[in-house]
Write a protein that holds these residues in place. Structure first.
Motif, PDB file in Angstrom:
ATOM      1  N   GLU A 175       1.011  -1.156  -0.213  1.00  0.00           N
ATOM      2  CA  GLU A 175       0.203  -0.290  -0.056  1.00  0.00           C
ATOM      3  C   GLU A 175       0.988   1.147   0.240  1.00  0.00           C
ATOM      4  N   GLU A 176       1.575   1.461   1.335  1.00  0.00           N
ATOM      5  CA  GLU A 176       2.649   2.472   1.190  1.00  0.00           C
ATOM      6  C   GLU A 176       3.585   2.313  -0.613  1.00  0.00           C
ATOM      7  N   GLU A 182       0.982   4.049  -2.934  1.00  0.00           N
ATOM      8  CA  GLU A 182       0.891   5.945  -2.437  1.00  0.00           C
ATOM      9  C   GLU A 182       1.845   6.654  -3.399  1.00  0.00           C
ATOM     10  N   LYS A 190      -4.521  11.118  -7.660  1.00  0.00           N
ATOM     11  CA  LYS A 190      -3.276  10.098  -6.373  1.00  0.00           C
ATOM     12  C   LYS A 190      -4.390   9.128  -6.277  1.00  0.00           C
ATOM     13  N   GLU A 191      -5.769  10.690  -5.507  1.00  0.00           N
ATOM     14  CA  GLU A 191      -6.872   9.823  -4.359  1.00  0.00           C
ATOM     15  C   GLU A 191      -7.328   8.760  -5.206  1.00  0.00           C
ATOM     16  N   LEU A 201      -5.390   5.977  -6.267  1.00  0.00           N
ATOM     17  CA  LEU A 201      -4.720   4.771  -5.481  1.00  0.00           C
ATOM     18  C   LEU A 201      -5.868   4.332  -4.119  1.00  0.00           C
TER      19      LEU A 201
END
Length: 366
Positions: free
Chosen positions: A264-265, A268, A313-314, A317
């Motif tokens: 997940e990191e 992002e 991005k949001e 992701l």
């Protein structure tokens, strides 16, 4: 039976391909490396070879190969870190040379391009002049293929590498294609090649002997494509402005990751960088694809087509995480990537390209 392409279907296309471009640039800038096996890429065991010099290729070193394997094949292999700013700098010089001859230049990457030189009496002479000028300005060599379409030109540019060229006139095309091993045809990868071999199709002549019904049945939509190619038929024009079909980004990790939490990191970070690329190209996409390469090099992709275009991005992701948790991981992960396709690129963004027709194609000698 005719063994040549009808004159009405002729154009003059050159495919110019720099010779081991990245590796040659490094050898140019580091004279002490000239004539020695060299790989551009990460030197660590988890690194990947981006490009290999001809000296390294003699040992079996190839692009996309794991660096550890490359070092096993060639223990004295020199590794050079990629310098894309430098490669782009030289690529601009090369492209400016192309534009001195024609505005119909379709770049495929930093080191190769198609040129339509139908207005010239001899495409062969133009290719020779371009290669000489490239060497004069950069001290790097290029190879070229010359024929009536992009498909043939691309095959031919690889024929006399490095620092060579090959021309195929209309009368030579059919005999050449009939004698060609099907694995040499662009678009026929290892899997398709093996399937063709299993069906008794080894050469262009074998392929040409199959009906379009047979090829479509066994190879789907690509069957018609193969049917035309082996007859020297491809009418795709040289497009000065190519519109990307997808935009993506990926990362190889220094150590394998076995938890979705850690992935997940990374997603992002990738989402943020992908947003920047989308903004730079002024596009958004509907189909998001998550690419996962496991520690055993098994590759898996997961895709989802949305009802709306995304570019932030949001949103990227959010959908990437949904795909990540859609199925359990099969193993620890060495690489992850995300890409957007089904882009909202408008035709108005493209330079208008006139489709070449039978009435305006030239019949000058090659």
């Amino acid at each position: 039976m005719s063994t040549s392409i009808p004159i009405s279907n002729q154009r003059k296309i050159i495919h110019v391909d720099m010779d081991a471009f990245y590796a040659s640039v490094e050898q140019l800038d580091h004279p002490e490396w000239k004539g020695k096996p060299l790989a551009v890429g990460g030197e660590s065991d988890r690194g990947v070879v981006t490009a290999a010099s001809y000296e390294a290729r003699k040992y079996g070193v190839r692009s996309a190969m794991n660096s550890r394997r490359a070092r096993e094949l060639c223990p004295h292999l020199i590794f050079a870190k990629p310098r894309f700013d430098r490669y782009k700098e030289i690529s601009k010089i090369i492209r400016s040379i192309f534009l001195q001859y024609t505005l119909l230049v379709e770049p495929l990457s930093l080191d190769e391009a198609y040129l339509d030189v139908s207005d010239y009496p001899s495409a062969t002479i133009v290719a020779e002049e371009i290669r000489e000028e490239i060497y004069k300005q950069t001290r790097l060599t290029a190879s070229a293929g010359i024929s009536i379409n992009k498909f043939l030109a691309k095959i031919l540019s690889d024929w006399n590498k490095p620092n060579g060229q090959k021309t195929l006139s209309p009368k030579q095309i059919i005999p050449f294609l009939e004698s060609l091993d099907v694995k040499k045809i662009p678009g026929i990868g290892n899997k398709t090649k093996l399937k063709m071999y299993h069906l008794g199709i080894y050469t262009g002549k074998d392929l040409k002997g199959q009906s379009i019904t047979f090829l479509t049945k066994n190879f789907g939509k690509a069957g018609k494509h193969y049917f035309n190619l082996v007859r020297g038929i491809q009418n795709s024009p040289v497009k000065p402005h190519r519109v990307a079909k997808s935009i993506g980004i990926e990362r190889t990790f220094s150590s394998n990751l076995s938890s979705e939490f850690f992935l997940e990191e990374k997603l992002e970070e990738l989402s943020e960088n992908l947003e920047k690329r989308l903004k730079k190209n002024k596009v958004a996409g509907k189909t998001l694809t998550l690419k996962i390469k496991y520690s055993d090099f098994l590759l898996q992709t997961r895709s989802k087509t949305l009802k709306f275009y995304v570019s932030t991005k949001e949103l990227i992701l959010e959908e990437a995480k949904n795909l990540l948790y859609d199925k359990k991981l099969l193993n620890s992960v060495r690489l992850i990537g995300i890409s957007l396709s089904n882009l909202n690129s408008k035709k108005s963004k493209q330079m208008a390209i006139k489709e070449t027709t039978k009435t305006d194609q030239l019949t000058l000698p090659f």
